[in-house]
Design a protein around this motif. Structure first.
Motif, PDB file in Angstrom:
ATOM      1  N   GLY A  36     146.209  -8.668  64.868  1.00  0.00           N
ATOM      2  CA  GLY A  36     145.016  -7.828  64.681  1.00  0.00           C
ATOM      3  C   GLY A  36     145.383  -6.553  63.951  1.00  0.00           C
ATOM      4  N   HIS A  37     146.216  -6.669  62.924  1.00  0.00           N
ATOM      5  CA  HIS A  37     146.682  -5.553  62.103  1.00  0.00           C
ATOM      6  C   HIS A  37     147.747  -4.710  62.823  1.00  0.00           C
ATOM      7  CE1 HIS A  37     146.132  -3.587  58.285  1.00  0.00           C
ATOM      8  NE2 HIS A  37     146.298  -2.435  58.874  1.00  0.00           N
ATOM      9  N   GLY A  38     148.731  -5.407  63.363  1.00  0.00           N
ATOM     10  CA  GLY A  38     149.875  -4.688  63.959  1.00  0.00           C
ATOM     11  C   GLY A  38     149.550  -3.996  65.262  1.00  0.00           C
ATOM     12  N   SER A  95     142.900   7.068  67.987  1.00  0.00           N
ATOM     13  CA  SER A  95     143.162   6.154  66.863  1.00  0.00           C
ATOM     14  C   SER A  95     144.255   6.740  65.973  1.00  0.00           C
ATOM     15  CB  SER A  95     141.895   5.966  66.019  1.00  0.00           C
ATOM     16  OG  SER A  95     141.604   7.173  65.339  1.00  0.00           O
ATOM     17  N   GLY A  96     144.696   5.931  65.020  1.00  0.00           N
ATOM     18  CA  GLY A  96     145.738   6.378  64.102  1.00  0.00           C
ATOM     19  C   GLY A  96     145.260   7.485  63.177  1.00  0.00           C
ATOM     20  N   ALA A  97     144.074   7.328  62.642  1.00  0.00           N
ATOM     21  CA  ALA A  97     143.532   8.355  61.731  1.00  0.00           C
ATOM     22  C   ALA A  97     143.417   9.684  62.472  1.00  0.00           C
ATOM     23  CB  ALA A  97     142.172   7.922  61.207  1.00  0.00           C
ATOM     24  N   GLU A  98     142.932   9.605  63.695  1.00  0.00           N
ATOM     25  CA  GLU A  98     142.751  10.817  64.486  1.00  0.00           C
ATOM     26  C   GLU A  98     144.106  11.474  64.795  1.00  0.00           C
ATOM     27  OE1 GLU A  98     140.620  11.915  68.508  1.00  0.00           O
ATOM     28  OE2 GLU A  98     140.101   9.906  67.827  1.00  0.00           O
ATOM     29  N   ILE A 174     154.701  11.107  55.938  1.00  0.00           N
ATOM     30  CA  ILE A 174     155.323   9.905  55.371  1.00  0.00           C
ATOM     31  C   ILE A 174     155.367   8.775  56.399  1.00  0.00           C
ATOM     32  CG2 ILE A 174     157.669  10.802  55.890  1.00  0.00           C
ATOM     33  CD1 ILE A 174     158.577   9.384  53.260  1.00  0.00           C
ATOM     34  N   GLU A 175     155.111   7.561  55.933  1.00  0.00           N
ATOM     35  CA  GLU A 175     155.309   6.366  56.775  1.00  0.00           C
ATOM     36  C   GLU A 175     156.779   5.958  56.632  1.00  0.00           C
ATOM     37  OE1 GLU A 175     151.856   3.353  55.775  1.00  0.00           O
ATOM     38  OE2 GLU A 175     152.014   4.877  54.240  1.00  0.00           O
ATOM     39  N   PRO A 176     157.461   5.685  57.730  1.00  0.00           N
ATOM     40  CA  PRO A 176     158.865   5.240  57.614  1.00  0.00           C
ATOM     41  C   PRO A 176     158.963   3.918  56.848  1.00  0.00           C
ATOM     42  CG  PRO A 176     158.300   5.724  59.888  1.00  0.00           C
ATOM     43  CD  PRO A 176     157.031   5.804  59.118  1.00  0.00           C
ATOM     44  N   LEU A 207     155.984  12.208  60.684  1.00  0.00           N
ATOM     45  CA  LEU A 207     156.301  10.792  60.507  1.00  0.00           C
ATOM     46  C   LEU A 207     155.154   9.975  61.073  1.00  0.00           C
ATOM     47  CD1 LEU A 207     158.916   9.295  59.417  1.00  0.00           C
ATOM     48  CD2 LEU A 207     159.037  11.759  59.610  1.00  0.00           C
ATOM     49  N   ASP A 208     154.505   9.208  60.202  1.00  0.00           N
ATOM     50  CA  ASP A 208     153.387   8.375  60.625  1.00  0.00           C
ATOM     51  C   ASP A 208     153.939   7.043  61.139  1.00  0.00           C
ATOM     52  OD1 ASP A 208     151.309   6.599  60.867  1.00  0.00           O
ATOM     53  OD2 ASP A 208     150.270   7.235  59.053  1.00  0.00           O
ATOM     54  N   GLU A 209     154.034   6.940  62.473  1.00  0.00           N
ATOM     55  CA  GLU A 209     154.555   5.731  63.124  1.00  0.00           C
ATOM     56  C   GLU A 209     153.415   4.900  63.712  1.00  0.00           C
ATOM     57  OE1 GLU A 209     157.714   4.552  63.563  1.00  0.00           O
ATOM     58  OE2 GLU A 209     159.043   6.219  63.067  1.00  0.00           O
ATOM     59  N   VAL A 210     152.211   5.111  63.171  1.00  0.00           N
ATOM     60  CA  VAL A 210     151.042   4.407  63.707  1.00  0.00           C
ATOM     61  C   VAL A 210     151.264   2.891  63.686  1.00  0.00           C
ATOM     62  CG1 VAL A 210     148.608   3.853  63.177  1.00  0.00           C
ATOM     63  CG2 VAL A 210     149.386   6.242  63.236  1.00  0.00           C
ATOM     64  N   GLN A 211     151.834   2.396  62.600  1.00  0.00           N
ATOM     65  CA  GLN A 211     152.063   0.956  62.491  1.00  0.00           C
ATOM     66  C   GLN A 211     153.515   0.577  62.830  1.00  0.00           C
ATOM     67  OE1 GLN A 211     151.455  -2.444  59.101  1.00  0.00           O
ATOM     68  NE2 GLN A 211     149.930  -0.851  59.240  1.00  0.00           N
ATOM     69  N   SER A 212     154.454   1.413  62.421  1.00  0.00           N
ATOM     70  CA  SER A 212     155.876   1.049  62.540  1.00  0.00           C
ATOM     71  C   SER A 212     156.465   1.381  63.906  1.00  0.00           C
ATOM     72  CB  SER A 212     156.672   1.790  61.459  1.00  0.00           C
ATOM     73  OG  SER A 212     156.455   3.189  61.574  1.00  0.00           O
ATOM     74  N   ALA A 236     149.704   5.065  67.365  1.00  0.00           N
ATOM     75  CA  ALA A 236     148.425   4.427  67.771  1.00  0.00           C
ATOM     76  C   ALA A 236     148.707   2.926  67.903  1.00  0.00           C
ATOM     77  CB  ALA A 236     147.303   4.727  66.795  1.00  0.00           C
ATOM     78  N   LYS A 237     147.950   2.106  67.175  1.00  0.00           N
ATOM     79  CA  LYS A 237     148.090   0.639  67.168  1.00  0.00           C
ATOM     80  C   LYS A 237     148.762   0.025  68.406  1.00  0.00           C
ATOM     81  CE  LYS A 237     147.812   0.016  62.178  1.00  0.00           C
ATOM     82  NZ  LYS A 237     146.409  -0.406  62.050  1.00  0.00           N
ATOM     83  N   GLY A 238     150.090  -0.250  68.345  1.00  0.00           N
ATOM     84  CA  GLY A 238     150.781  -0.965  69.428  1.00  0.00           C
ATOM     85  C   GLY A 238     150.777  -0.223  70.753  1.00  0.00           C
TER      86      GLY A 238
HETATM   87  C1  LIG Z   1     150.443   3.898  58.828  1.00  0.00           C
HETATM   88  C2  LIG Z   1     149.019   4.004  59.284  1.00  0.00           C
HETATM   89  N1  LIG Z   1     148.517   5.205  59.608  1.00  0.00           N
HETATM   90  C3  LIG Z   1     147.259   5.350  60.057  1.00  0.00           C
HETATM   91  C4  LIG Z   1     146.411   4.270  60.176  1.00  0.00           C
HETATM   92  C5  LIG Z   1     145.001   4.457  60.660  1.00  0.00           C
HETATM   93  O1  LIG Z   1     144.875   4.004  61.947  1.00  0.00           O
HETATM   94  P1  LIG Z   1     143.416   3.732  62.574  1.00  0.00           P
HETATM   95  O2  LIG Z   1     142.833   2.585  61.832  1.00  0.00           O
HETATM   96  O3  LIG Z   1     143.689   3.472  64.018  1.00  0.00           O
HETATM   97  O4  LIG Z   1     142.610   4.988  62.374  1.00  0.00           O
HETATM   98  C6  LIG Z   1     146.888   2.992  59.847  1.00  0.00           C
HETATM   99  C7  LIG Z   1     145.998   1.818  59.955  1.00  0.00           C
HETATM  100  O5  LIG Z   1     146.232   0.774  59.410  1.00  0.00           O
HETATM  101  C8  LIG Z   1     148.223   2.858  59.395  1.00  0.00           C
HETATM  102  O6  LIG Z   1     148.721   1.662  59.057  1.00  0.00           O
END
Ligand SMILES: Cc1ncc(COP(=O)(O)O)c(C=O)c1O
Length: 379
Positions: A36-38, A95-98, A174-176, A207-212, A236-238
């Motif tokens: 479901g997108h990581g 959420s990740g964006a937040e 930055i995303e790792p 460091l944006d670890e939302v996905q990683s 967020a995500k996981g």
């Molecule tokens: C690296 C990264 N940051 C932020 C987001 C945003 O997360 P969300 O959809 O929970 O707002 C995503 C979503 O795919 C993401 O991959």
């Protein structure tokens, strides 16, 4: 009322899911290599997770952040211990964006500046500042373009220093490992340079670890492959295995003030119960070890398929690059082989983001399916 039609949908309706499998309304089972997108970290409907959430909702599901909530404290302690970031402080959101929005705001408060450095092909979310630091004009409205943002190429530390030397930057984000962008990543040397330059110019490193994050890369956080110390880490995500929860881990050098950040829903009892359960399962079932074992197996298998031109990513955040566009191939994987995979900005890349519980036998099934499609359709 109809739904606001912003998503192109696959014609599949899942009604239940367990571990790495999703079942649709007709009883057809799918192997979920997309999570479901990581998002699915400990596996769909993990019994311990279901038990914890069920138990919590029977006690109290929500109250505002104006009261004591020991579950937030427990979550922060567990997350600190498991991630090795014990000194950081946790702010919870949804959420990740937040998470990224709050991280950028905090960086701006901290430095009194407003410009942000982000990287080409980055994805950080869809809200105001998060989408402005996302390298995709199509999802930025005129309102979002009010933010002051500069996009640089990954691994170009000279360009980074040139920008930072202007002394108007509050944050580097930055995303790792890039997710939506297609699994590109900076080198360790670059990450170390970024850290050094942020310190030199007093800029907040996010460091944006939302996905990683949460073990997906084979370490708790993907930046830990590079031995750096970010100022803010976003998650967020996981974190909630599907229950909406996000957060920022803030380095102790950044001090909190009342009212600086806030949220109605963030850190509610139910979300904390979900997030605590995720950490317990990651620890008890040694899921990060599993990530490394299955990842190594995936790399070996992928090498034996000549159509795969490049294997990208780390851990269970992986990409297979072909020399043709993969949209049709992914459709065949879903409708003929019943396997979910992901796409990315790179049209030639299949993205693999399975639950961290995935086993070698599932990877075997994926490569058998891929080989069979490649043979049948003469790719
Ligand atoms: C690296 C990264 N940051 C932020 C987001 C945003 O997360 P969300 O959809 O929970 O707002 C995503 C979503 O795919 C993401 O991959």
């Amino acid at each position: 009322m109809k739904l606001f039609d912003v998503y192109p949908l696959y014609n599949i309706t899942p009604v239940k899911a367990q571990d790495v499998f999703v079942t649709d309304e007709n009883g057809q089972e799918y192997l979920d290599l997309y999570g479901g997108h990581g998002v699915i970290s400990i596996g769909h409907t993990h019994p311990k997770y279901v038990e914890k959430i069920t138990d919590q909702i029977q006690k109290i599901g929500f109250y505002s952040n104006a009261i004591q909530n020991p579950l937030q404290v427990e979550l922060a302690e567990k997350l600190g211990k498991l991630s090795g970031c014990e000194d950081y402080n946790l702010f919870l959101c949804n959420s990740g964006a937040e998470a990224n929005e709050n991280a950028l705001k905090l960086a701006s408060f901290e430095t009194g500046k407003e410009k942000v450095i982000a990287f080409e092909n980055a994805f950080h979310g869809r809200t105001s500042a998060a989408v402005a630091v996302t390298d995709n004009e199509k999802i930025n409205a005129p309102l979002n373009s009010q933010h002051s943002v500069c996009f640089l190429a990954l691994n170009d530390s000279e360009a980074l220093e040139n920008e930072l030397a202007k002394n108007d930057v509050c944050a580097v984000i930055i995303e790792p490992i890039q997710g939506v962008g297609g699994l590109d990543q900076g080198t360790t040397q670059f990450f170390k340079e970024v850290e050094k330059l942020c310190k030199k110019y007093n800029v907040v490193l996010i460091l944006d670890e939302v996905q990683s994050g949460y073990g997906r890369s084979g370490k708790f956080f993907a930046f830990q492959h590079h031995q750096i110390e970010p100022d803010i880490i976003t998650v967020a995500k996981g974190m909630g295995n599907g229950f909406p929860i996000g957060g920022i881990l803030v380095h102790p050098k950044i001090k909190a003030k009342y009212g600086m950040l806030g949220t109605t829903f963030g850190g509610n009892h139910l979300a904390c119960a979900a997030a605590i359960s995720v950490l317990e399962v990651i620890e008890n079932e040694k899921l990060i070890d599993n990530v490394n074992v299955v990842s190594a197996y995936f790399f070996e298998k992928a090498k034996s398929l000549p159509q795969v031109k490049k294997i990208k990513g780390r851990g269970l955040m992986l990409g297979l690059e072909f020399d043709f566009e993969v949209a049709e191939l992914r459709k065949k994987l879903i409708y003929e082989e019943h396997i979910f995979t992901g796409g990315s900005n790179n049209k030639n890349l299949i993205r693999i983001l399975p639950p961290l519980t995935v086993k070698k036998e599932h990877i075997d099934r994926f490569f058998e399916a891929l080989e069979s499609i490649v043979l049948r359709y003469e790719y």
